[in-house]
Design an enzyme around this catalytic site. Sequence first.
Site: not given
Length: 424
Positions: A261, A388, A348, A351
Amino acid sequence: MIDPKLLREDPDRVRESQRRRGASVELVDQLLAADERRRSSIASFEQLRSEQKSLGKQVARAQGEEKQALLARTRELSGQVKAAEAEQAEGEREFQRLMLELDNLVEDDVPPGGEDDYVVLEEVGSPRDFAAEGFEPRDHVELGQLLAAIDIERGAKVSGARFYYLTGVGALLEMALINMAVEQAMAYGFTPMIPPSLVKPRAMEGTGFLGQAADDVYRVEQDDLYLVGTSEVPLAAYHMDEILDADALPLRYAGSSPAFRREAGSYGKDTRGIIRVHWFDKVEMFSFCHPDQAREEHQRFLAWEREFWDRLEIPYRVIDTAAGDLGASAARKYDIEAWIPTQGRYREVTSTSNCTEFQARRLGVRFRDADGVRPVATLNGTLVAIARAIVALLENHQQADGSVLVPKALQSYLGGRVLLEPRA
């Protein structure tokens, strides 16, 4: 893309969905006009072609002046048919171009608003009170250095900002998390996959990542390929242009792959550590299912994500993302946000999105049952995003001396290790 029939029969519903997203409502009227032009041009072309075929039969039977008149009309029609065919093709191109700009329809009960208007559905676990334990928590960067698990300095030296090395126990943690995630996914009927990380433009466009998210995508221009930001892309395209057997649904895949990304627009955000990076590995769940089962499948995906984070013994909350913060393909999205002690807030970590038939229509993925052939529904959900997850693990399970307790569920994937200790 959405069903064109729905656009024609209930344009107000489409307008309302666009309004709730904060997207262009005018696009709906442009689409309706383009659809009318497209359908009108098809009708004109077919009418002219029918007359042309009829004249061909009449010419064969005609004689003298009648035949000459028919031949003259045939020549005239030939030009009109070519013009009508070109108009039909242009109308179809314009309609398809506009359809690709239209986002998926938002589910009716999705929260209104933008990025900050999510609804917290549940908080699970309680953040530790480090003050009561008598020490100030270290952040994951410091812990990663103490454990010789994360090397950000050399990552920047070799690749630039927002890159890193996982070393020693950091690398072992990644492999343990991937193995734990894949094993859980297999227990629920997922087929493990290692998909390609470079895809053709159609795969990227078909999943909705060349619209609003295009600036965040890496492109290899010389080869006209894209580096995927999630294995959702190659997994969704796996059955591109295929017709599936209804009895085989749902087809569930768990893809383990890197994600790339550009993090466009994130200048100055999360510059310390590995929370916001240009590359990370993750395990992604993906499902092709019957459209009537999509909502139930979405709840299953969320339950599987919650189970994984429960096993990691990390406090988290579940949020229902607001309409204005949804990606183009998602009709609804739930996030799991883990507690990050040194930031004093939830971030986050996973998801899951219900994309209904939106991606399948673009990619030509259909199924056949007694009612005929129609698009499947697609869903995706991150089981674990490694960077994460490591942040959350290190910070939440740290001890005063810089060591880190290994959650019980993860110990067997680390050779029975119960404690990660600072390197002497």
